[in-house]
Design an enzyme around this catalytic site. Structure first.
Site, PDB file in Angstrom:
ATOM      1  NE  ARG A 116     -48.572  26.017  -9.126  1.00 47.46           N
ATOM      2  CZ  ARG A 116     -47.576  25.617  -8.360  1.00 47.46           C
ATOM      3  NH1 ARG A 116     -47.440  24.355  -8.053  1.00 47.46           N
ATOM      4  NH2 ARG A 116     -46.696  26.462  -7.894  1.00 47.46           N
TER       5      ARG A 116
ATOM      6  CG  HIS B  10     -43.803  23.119  -1.363  1.00 49.83           C
ATOM      7  ND1 HIS B  10     -43.554  22.346  -2.471  1.00 49.83           N
ATOM      8  CD2 HIS B  10     -44.723  24.033  -1.752  1.00 49.83           C
ATOM      9  CE1 HIS B  10     -44.293  22.772  -3.474  1.00 49.83           C
ATOM     10  NE2 HIS B  10     -45.000  23.800  -3.066  1.00 49.83           N
ATOM     11  NE  ARG B  11     -36.965  23.927   3.576  1.00 46.90           N
ATOM     12  CZ  ARG B  11     -36.081  24.854   3.265  1.00 46.90           C
ATOM     13  NH1 ARG B  11     -36.233  26.099   3.695  1.00 46.90           N
ATOM     14  NH2 ARG B  11     -35.023  24.547   2.536  1.00 46.90           N
TER      15      ARG B  11
END
Length: 187
Positions: free
Chosen positions: A10, A50-51
């Site tokens: 992160r 994410h996709r």
């Protein structure tokens, strides 16, 4: 040219790598090689998000997503010379996949080291722009379990080997990328 982007979890390294890919791509498109595997519901949700984020790129940039959890070196060899900018996210997930795929083998360390060597060769021979994202995992405590220690050690060695093959290396911490190659001291 190959570029390595590293940092902690992160830290902002993936976002930086995506922005860098957009900047370096000759066209308004790039290949996004995703290495994550969904072994649980939380990871399934992350992958789905994410996709979705790549499909809904607001500035019209087009991502072609290829999911490759294990055969990364072979995929990079296929993409080399294609003229496409390639982003791989992330190498430490790929390493984790490698270790889990051969967890029961008595020669798993050698097997995974051979896979890392193959990846190093593919990166060295890559023709075009290649951006690799990885995690720095050795800055914390020593893992309690043998598999965790093996993973940490292999990740550190993999990162060092790939950094040696890349023209630029960035460390991202607190969202701030710092280019390391220009700060390298020769001893």
């Amino acid at each position: 040219m190959s570029i390595l982007v590293t940092g902690g979890a992160r830290s902002g390294k993936s976002g930086f790598a995506e922005r860098l890919t957009r900047k370096l791509a000759d066209s308004r498109q790039a290949v996004y090689v995703a290495t994550g595997q969904a072994f649980d519901a939380e990871m399934e949700a992350r992958i789905a998000l994410h996709r979705q984020q790549r499909q809904a790129d607001a500035d019209g940039f087009q991502w072609e997503t290829l999911e490759e959890p294990l055969k990364l070196a072979a995929l990079l060899e296929q993409l080399s010379g294609s003229g496409q900018t390639v982003l791989v996210d992330c190498l430490t997930l790929w390493l984790s996949n490698q270790l889990l795929a051969v967890e029961q083998r008595s020669d798993r360390q050698k097997f995974v080291e051979d896979e890392i060597a193959g990846l190093e060769q593919a990166v060295s021979g890559f023709e075009g722009t290649l951006i690799l994202v990885t995690n720095e995992v050795g800055g914390g405590i020593v893992p309690e379990y043998p598999l965790g220690r093996l993973y940490r050690d292999l990740a550190g060695r993999m990162n060092a080997r790939l950094a040696a093959r890349c023209g630029q290396v960035f460390l991202v911490t607190a969202g701030i990328p710092v280019e390391l190659r220009s700060r390298e001291y020769l001893l």
